[in-house]
Design a protein around this motif. Sequence first.
Motif, mmCIF file in Angstrom:
data_model
loop_
_atom_site.group_PDB
_atom_site.id
_atom_site.type_symbol
_atom_site.label_atom_id
_atom_site.label_comp_id
_atom_site.label_asym_id
_atom_site.label_seq_id
_atom_site.Cartn_x
_atom_site.Cartn_y
_atom_site.Cartn_z
ATOM 1 N N LEU A 71 109.256 26.757 -22.908
ATOM 2 C CA LEU A 71 110.557 26.750 -23.576
ATOM 3 C C LEU A 71 111.093 25.342 -23.800
ATOM 4 C CD1 LEU A 71 112.425 29.759 -21.954
ATOM 5 C CD2 LEU A 71 111.024 29.693 -24.019
ATOM 6 N N ASP A 72 110.559 24.341 -23.127
ATOM 7 C CA ASP A 72 111.004 22.970 -23.387
ATOM 8 C C ASP A 72 110.114 22.259 -24.398
ATOM 9 O OD1 ASP A 72 109.877 21.591 -20.167
ATOM 10 O OD2 ASP A 72 108.823 22.682 -21.739
ATOM 11 N N THR A 75 110.303 23.019 -34.483
ATOM 12 C CA THR A 75 110.650 21.708 -33.961
ATOM 13 C C THR A 75 111.450 21.838 -32.673
ATOM 14 O OG1 THR A 75 112.608 21.703 -35.364
ATOM 15 C CG2 THR A 75 110.632 20.638 -36.251
ATOM 16 N N GLN A 76 111.692 20.691 -32.040
ATOM 17 C CA GLN A 76 112.423 20.694 -30.774
ATOM 18 C C GLN A 76 113.923 20.901 -30.977
ATOM 19 O OE1 GLN A 76 110.887 16.833 -29.673
ATOM 20 N NE2 GLN A 76 109.627 17.730 -28.058
ATOM 21 N N GLN A 77 114.445 20.426 -32.101
ATOM 22 C CA GLN A 77 115.837 20.666 -32.464
ATOM 23 C C GLN A 77 115.863 21.742 -33.552
ATOM 24 O OE1 GLN A 77 118.542 19.218 -31.068
ATOM 25 N NE2 GLN A 77 117.214 18.079 -29.663
ATOM 26 N N PHE A 78 116.810 22.670 -33.490
ATOM 27 C CA PHE A 78 116.836 23.721 -34.483
ATOM 28 C C PHE A 78 117.596 23.316 -35.732
ATOM 29 C CE2 PHE A 78 121.170 24.918 -33.456
ATOM 30 C CZ PHE A 78 121.280 24.718 -32.085
ATOM 31 N N GLY A 79 118.425 22.259 -35.664
ATOM 32 C CA GLY A 79 119.176 21.867 -36.855
ATOM 33 C C GLY A 79 120.151 22.962 -37.229
ATOM 34 N N SER A 105 122.254 33.057 -31.900
ATOM 35 C CA SER A 105 122.389 31.963 -30.939
ATOM 36 C C SER A 105 121.072 31.217 -30.848
ATOM 37 C CB SER A 105 122.771 32.503 -29.557
ATOM 38 O OG SER A 105 122.940 31.447 -28.640
ATOM 39 N N CYS A 106 121.151 29.910 -30.808
ATOM 40 C CA CYS A 106 119.960 29.073 -30.727
ATOM 41 C C CYS A 106 120.168 27.972 -29.688
ATOM 42 C CB CYS A 106 119.644 28.447 -32.083
ATOM 43 S SG CYS A 106 119.220 29.664 -33.344
ATOM 44 N N VAL A 107 119.082 27.516 -29.097
ATOM 45 C CA VAL A 107 119.146 26.468 -28.082
ATOM 46 C C VAL A 107 118.009 25.476 -28.323
ATOM 47 C CG1 VAL A 107 117.833 27.904 -26.451
ATOM 48 C CG2 VAL A 107 119.229 26.019 -25.590
ATOM 49 N N SER A 108 118.309 24.221 -28.128
ATOM 50 C CA SER A 108 117.311 23.169 -28.343
ATOM 51 C C SER A 108 116.312 23.123 -27.185
ATOM 52 C CB SER A 108 118.003 21.816 -28.469
ATOM 53 O OG SER A 108 118.636 21.484 -27.239
ATOM 54 N N ASP A 109 115.295 22.308 -27.333
ATOM 55 C CA ASP A 109 114.258 22.208 -26.306
ATOM 56 C C ASP A 109 114.798 21.757 -24.960
ATOM 57 O OD1 ASP A 109 112.920 18.905 -26.734
ATOM 58 O OD2 ASP A 109 114.815 19.702 -27.477
ATOM 59 N N THR A 110 115.784 20.873 -24.982
ATOM 60 C CA THR A 110 116.350 20.375 -23.733
ATOM 61 C C THR A 110 117.412 21.298 -23.164
ATOM 62 O OG1 THR A 110 118.041 19.137 -24.908
ATOM 63 C CG2 THR A 110 115.956 17.985 -24.427
#
Length: 125
Positions: free
Chosen positions: A29-30, A101-105, A49-54
């Motif tokens: 998940l990271d 990608t790691q950021q969902f934008g 709902s979305c969450v970034s890698d960090t």
Amino acid sequence: QLQVVESGGGLVHPGGSLRLSCAASGFTLDDYAIGWFRQAPGKEREGVSCVSDTGNVIFYTDSVKGRFTISRDMAKNTLYLQMTNLKPADSAKYYCARFRTQQFGLCAPSRVGTWGQGTLVTVSS
């Protein structure tokens, strides 16, 4: 193979709660942003709902703010969506999705790389 598998949907009365789970495999998940989407009959799929890698960047669509909570269990490599005070308008098929990608934008379907099969949530009296 990168996969996500949802579970936890069901029938609930208005005002009730459900917790959806999304088990990830083939990645951790990271490694990527990840999120929950839903699609009701006759409507477009929308980001819930979305969450970034960090885990530092989280998005909630306006209609669920204060009622839904996204979380990750890194040890289990599992994403959750805790849904409370459910309304009939929340009825939909809910999908877990891994972003490319790691950021969902934008928490949008166009940025998704892997979809789960979905789990149905029905809110009805």
